[in-house]
Design a protein around this motif. Structure first.
Motif, PDB file in Angstrom:
ATOM      1  N   TYR A  40      10.935  55.941  74.186  1.00  0.00           N
ATOM      2  CA  TYR A  40      11.157  55.453  75.539  1.00  0.00           C
ATOM      3  C   TYR A  40      10.010  55.936  76.421  1.00  0.00           C
ATOM      4  O   TYR A  40       9.592  57.090  76.343  1.00  0.00           O
ATOM      5  CB  TYR A  40      12.494  55.940  76.105  1.00  0.00           C
ATOM      6  CG  TYR A  40      13.672  55.415  75.336  1.00  0.00           C
ATOM      7  CD1 TYR A  40      14.208  54.157  75.624  1.00  0.00           C
ATOM      8  CD2 TYR A  40      14.230  56.144  74.286  1.00  0.00           C
ATOM      9  CE1 TYR A  40      15.282  53.660  74.905  1.00  0.00           C
ATOM     10  CE2 TYR A  40      15.302  55.648  73.557  1.00  0.00           C
ATOM     11  CZ  TYR A  40      15.826  54.403  73.876  1.00  0.00           C
ATOM     12  OH  TYR A  40      16.872  53.910  73.156  1.00  0.00           O
ATOM     13  N   TYR A 149      15.497  51.772  87.460  1.00  0.00           N
ATOM     14  CA  TYR A 149      15.481  52.975  86.634  1.00  0.00           C
ATOM     15  C   TYR A 149      14.871  54.179  87.338  1.00  0.00           C
ATOM     16  O   TYR A 149      14.746  55.242  86.745  1.00  0.00           O
ATOM     17  CB  TYR A 149      14.769  52.711  85.297  1.00  0.00           C
ATOM     18  CG  TYR A 149      13.409  52.055  85.401  1.00  0.00           C
ATOM     19  CD1 TYR A 149      12.267  52.782  85.714  1.00  0.00           C
ATOM     20  CD2 TYR A 149      13.274  50.693  85.167  1.00  0.00           C
ATOM     21  CE1 TYR A 149      11.031  52.176  85.799  1.00  0.00           C
ATOM     22  CE2 TYR A 149      12.036  50.074  85.238  1.00  0.00           C
ATOM     23  CZ  TYR A 149      10.914  50.820  85.555  1.00  0.00           C
ATOM     24  OH  TYR A 149       9.690  50.207  85.647  1.00  0.00           O
ATOM     25  N   ARG A 295      15.983  53.379  78.574  1.00  0.00           N
ATOM     26  CA  ARG A 295      17.362  53.355  78.084  1.00  0.00           C
ATOM     27  C   ARG A 295      18.235  52.456  78.971  1.00  0.00           C
ATOM     28  O   ARG A 295      18.087  52.420  80.196  1.00  0.00           O
ATOM     29  CB  ARG A 295      17.934  54.769  78.064  1.00  0.00           C
ATOM     30  CG  ARG A 295      17.310  55.676  77.015  1.00  0.00           C
ATOM     31  CD  ARG A 295      18.030  57.013  76.983  1.00  0.00           C
ATOM     32  NE  ARG A 295      17.340  57.962  76.133  1.00  0.00           N
ATOM     33  CZ  ARG A 295      17.514  58.045  74.806  1.00  0.00           C
ATOM     34  NH1 ARG A 295      18.366  57.223  74.209  1.00  0.00           N
ATOM     35  NH2 ARG A 295      16.853  58.939  74.098  1.00  0.00           N
ATOM     36  N   THR A 296      19.182  51.781  78.341  1.00  0.00           N
ATOM     37  CA  THR A 296      20.030  50.814  79.043  1.00  0.00           C
ATOM     38  C   THR A 296      20.737  51.409  80.262  1.00  0.00           C
ATOM     39  O   THR A 296      20.802  50.753  81.314  1.00  0.00           O
ATOM     40  CB  THR A 296      21.059  50.207  78.070  1.00  0.00           C
ATOM     41  OG1 THR A 296      20.356  49.538  77.015  1.00  0.00           O
ATOM     42  CG2 THR A 296      21.966  49.223  78.786  1.00  0.00           C
TER      43      THR A 296
END
Length: 412
Positions: A40, A149, A295-296
């Motif tokens: 990530y 995010y 990440r989701t």
């Protein structure tokens, strides 16, 4: 067709010259960490993956390229992101401070400056005013709410972000335009008893305001305020967004907006021959292919998106998708260079080819006065970036400045 529909006049009198501005943009990446096994690249990539010496060398390189852009007659765009290897510009005010002193003529566009999750708009007003003074009036202020995010790194609540955004916006402009001593400010999110910024900005009443959007509703609101609208990665969806802006602008100012009110960001890869341009394009396009690397849970913080937008996302209508000119859907994260060019997400080729691609897109939009050129991305080297910028400035920009742009106006 509705009587108030927006159209392009095709007669020669419907075109006019415009002071076309081209901004050099890089996210100042740290590509050495892009293949980290962690998997990530945003929010939770351990900073152990960064070597501060390499980062320092990269910063110096990027500032050298910004200086070159200034010398070539290009303007400069910076942005800000947090906790990511795709963009080391975590404190954009530092980059603006450096460039305000070492450049001489370029406009310095910060797009964006995330006031939606900054807790102290007074500090923001002071920072931006100081930059405008040091640069002798070359700042363009691009206010954004911040990407989803980054609400985790900022420790801010995404619920009500647009209310905070507009309150911060109103406060910053009030602080910049109040010159007769302290004033009091009380709103839902911000409370100040004594506001009296020093220095005040050089540009009066305040530096130009820009903002980004991908929605027609927000575009109309920006048009009503007369701000410069910047659209990022929308390809052949751009015209509908611009037309919504035009409707809002005409409703307020009773005349159509000029091309200088519109900006568009695209990737750019230019070389003397097509094969070399394609090689550079693959390197720059690698930036787009990092977009899934988060990440989701960080992608969809509760409250950030409206109910309607969240429903569209759940149905798979994702922002990364756009259309080619013939309305084929592409996903910018996986698209080939050819598809990116067909969707006007990238301009690629020889100087002649790139000029024709941009001119065609300008005609499609109905007028475009600010082109934000991502001419460096990912692993593209310093030498390639220098040549890319030089060809852009010397062989494409003069032709764009001379190009007669269409005027999109309200039909009689």
């Amino acid at each position: 067709m509705r009587s108030d529909a927006l159209q392009i006049r095709d007669t020669s009198s419907g075109h006019r010259g415009v002071d076309m501005r081209l901004y050099h943009f890089t996210e100042q990446p740290y590509p050495a960490a892009w293949d980290d096994p962690h998997g990530y690249l945003r929010v939770d990539l351990p900073n152990r993956a960064l070597d501060p010496k390499i980062a320092g060398d990269l910063f110096h390189r990027y500032y050298d390229e910004f200086q070159l852009a200034d010398e070539l007659g290009l303007d400069i765009m910076l942005n800000e992101h947090h906790q990511t290897a795709t963009c080391m510009s975590a404190t954009v005010i530092v980059g603006l401070s450096v460039l305000a002193r070492i450049t001489k003529r370029a406009r310095l566009l910060v797009l964006g400056y995330p006031i939606g999750h900054r807790p102290d708009p007074l500090r923001a007003a002071e920072e931006l005013s100081t930059i405008d003074v040091i640069s002798r009036g070359r700042l363009d202020m691009g206010f954004v709410k911040g990407v989803p995010y980054e609400f985790a790194p900022s420790n801010q609540n995404p619920v009500g972000v647009m209310d905070r955004f507009w309150e911060a916006h109103d406060f910053i402009l009030k602080a910049m335009t109040s010159h007769d001593g302290p004033f009091n400010w009380e709103s839902e999110h911000f409370h100040y008893r004594q506001v009296n910024i020093w220095p005040r900005p050089l540009q009066q009443p305040h530096p130009p305001v820009w903002s980004t959007t991908a929605s027609k509703g927000s575009a109309r609101a920006l048009g009503e305020r007369g701000y410069v609208i910047a659209v990022l990665g929308s390809g052949y969806n751009t015209r509908t967004i611009y037309d919504a802006y035009r409707e809002g602008y005409i409703a307020t100012f009773k005349r159509p907006p000029g091309p200088d009110r519109f900006a568009y960001l695209a990737l750019v890869a230019i070389a003397r021959d097509e094969a070399e341009a394609r090689r550079r394009a693959e390197l720059v396009a690698a930036y787009l292919r990092t977009s899934p690397m988060v990440r989701t849970p960080f992608k969809f913080p509760p409250g950030y998106f409206s109910v309607d937008d969240m429903a569209r996302l759940m149905r798979g209508v994702v922002p990364e998708r756009t259309f080619t000119k013939d309305r084929r859907v592409i996903d910018m994260r996986t698209a080939s260079v050819e598809e990116l060019v067909e969707a006007a997400l990238m301009f690629c080729g020889t100087p002649d080819q790139v000029f024709r691609q941009i001119a065609d897109f300008i005609d499609y939009t109905g007028g475009l006065g600010n082109l934000l050129c991502m001419a460096q991305g990912g692993h593209l080297s310093h030498a390639d970036t220098v040549d890319n910028l030089t060809l852009l400035a010397n062989e494409v920009m003069p032709r764009l400045k001379a190009y007669k742009q269409p005027e999109a106006t309200a039909a009689a």
